[in-house]
Design an enzyme around this catalytic site. Structure first.
Site, PDB file in Angstrom:
ATOM      1  N   SER A 154      19.567  32.261  27.809  1.00 50.53           N
ATOM      2  CA  SER A 154      19.306  32.245  29.140  1.00 50.53           C
ATOM      3  C   SER A 154      20.512  32.594  30.073  1.00 50.53           C
ATOM      4  CB  SER A 154      19.496  30.345  29.410  1.00 50.53           C
ATOM      5  OG  SER A 154      18.439  29.805  28.686  1.00 50.53           O
TER       6      SER A 154
HETATM    7  N1  SAH Z   1      20.220  28.050  23.741  1.00 50.98           N
HETATM    8  C1  SAH Z   1      19.972  29.387  23.664  1.00 50.98           C
HETATM    9  C2  SAH Z   1      18.457  30.084  24.157  1.00 50.98           C
HETATM   10  C3  SAH Z   1      17.470  29.247  23.518  1.00 50.98           C
HETATM   11  S1  SAH Z   1      15.752  30.207  23.662  1.00 50.98           S
HETATM   12  C4  SAH Z   1      20.834  30.344  23.820  1.00 50.98           C
HETATM   13  O1  SAH Z   1      21.868  30.090  24.196  1.00 50.98           O
HETATM   14  O2  SAH Z   1      20.863  31.529  23.204  1.00 50.98           O
HETATM   15  C5  SAH Z   1      14.815  28.735  22.828  1.00 50.98           C
HETATM   16  C6  SAH Z   1      14.908  28.667  21.625  1.00 50.98           C
HETATM   17  O3  SAH Z   1      14.333  27.573  20.960  1.00 50.98           O
HETATM   18  C7  SAH Z   1      14.393  29.974  20.602  1.00 50.98           C
HETATM   19  O4  SAH Z   1      15.150  30.588  19.806  1.00 50.98           O
HETATM   20  C8  SAH Z   1      12.985  29.231  19.695  1.00 50.98           C
HETATM   21  O5  SAH Z   1      12.961  29.590  18.789  1.00 50.98           O
HETATM   22  C9  SAH Z   1      13.736  28.067  19.977  1.00 50.98           C
HETATM   23  N2  SAH Z   1      12.783  26.827  19.588  1.00 50.98           N
HETATM   24  C10 SAH Z   1      11.565  26.547  20.130  1.00 50.98           C
HETATM   25  N3  SAH Z   1      10.654  25.323  19.694  1.00 50.98           N
HETATM   26  C11 SAH Z   1      11.635  25.102  18.556  1.00 50.98           C
HETATM   27  C12 SAH Z   1      11.720  23.921  17.895  1.00 50.98           C
HETATM   28  N4  SAH Z   1      10.701  22.624  17.896  1.00 50.98           N
HETATM   29  N5  SAH Z   1      12.742  23.472  17.347  1.00 50.98           N
HETATM   30  C13 SAH Z   1      13.846  24.229  17.255  1.00 50.98           C
HETATM   31  N6  SAH Z   1      14.052  25.391  17.993  1.00 50.98           N
HETATM   32  C14 SAH Z   1      13.078  25.780  18.679  1.00 50.98           C
END
Ligand code: SAH
Length: 208
Positions: free
Chosen positions: A52
């Protein structure tokens, strides 16, 4: 970054500003994006996922109103950057990522950098981490449809705060939940929160 992108745009929490100044964001992005790491935007981290924009990470952390003593759950580890920032503002962080390769990379990097109060798990974060609950704060970094998953509310300590992007119709908003009340914060765009086992219907497209 801290002055221009964060403080000037309304982030006031000194603990969060300090953490954002300390965590080396360039190490959490792919090598080819390193020169853009501190720009005012999201970046691709592979597998169709994104890290993000700095302001979003700071805002989501600040919304949890942490004073350093909390246990926090993050859903969606991605690069591990958000978890690193949270870990500087709380006592301990449990972060759950459904994609094993991202979780592994984040776990290795966080360990190398010495973030010892972060536990990275592989799994469906929409189920939370019941064995570590209750959490004082929960940060979901992928968009839930309609409502955040019920299990996350169940794992929130009394008075705890849950921050989650929520999509209703065409509207996607970062929303804060506390004591049963929902407060819309701002429009956002995240990758979808995927609640089923690993399939490839969820890659790409989002810019935060
Ligand atoms: N917080 C992260 C950005 C996350 S992007 C950072 O600082 O880089 C969103 C992430 O959520 C992705 O990696 C995706 O694979 C994950 N995601 C989506 N659905 C999910 C779920 N049900 N459980 C765990 N992770 C999930």
């Amino acid at each position: 970054m801290v002055e221009r992108q964060l403080r000037r745009r309304g982030i006031e929490d000194e603990r969060v500003l300090r953490a954002m100044g300390e965590v080396p964001r360039h190490l959490f992005v792919p090598p080819r994006s390193r020169r853009q790491a501190y720009r005012d935007g999201a970046l691709r981290i592979g597998e169709g996922q994104t890290i993000s924009q700095p302001w979003i990470v700071a805002a989501m952390t600040a919304l949890l109103e942490l004073d350093g003593d909390e246990l926090v759950l993050e859903v969606g580890t991605g690069s591990g950057y958000g978890a690193a920032v949270l870990s500087r503002c709380a006592r301990a962080v449990v972060t759950v990522e459904r994609r094993p390769s991202l979780a592994e990379r984040a776990r290795t990097l966080l360990a190398e950098l010495g973030y010892r109060n972060v536990e990275v798990r592989v799994g469906d974060g929409s189920r939370g981490a019941p064995d570590r609950a209750p959490f004082d704060g929960i940060s979901v970094t992928a968009t839930a449809r309609g409502e955040p998953p019920r299990a996350l509310f169940d794992q929130l300590a009394p008075g705890g705060i849950l921050v989650c992007p929520v999509k209703r119709g065409g509207d996607e908003r970062l929303t804060r939940f506390r004591d049963g009340q929902a407060e819309a914060i701002c429009p956002v765009r995240f990758v979808p929160l995927v609640e089923d086992p690993l399939e490839d219907s969820d890659g790409g497209g989002a810019d935060e």
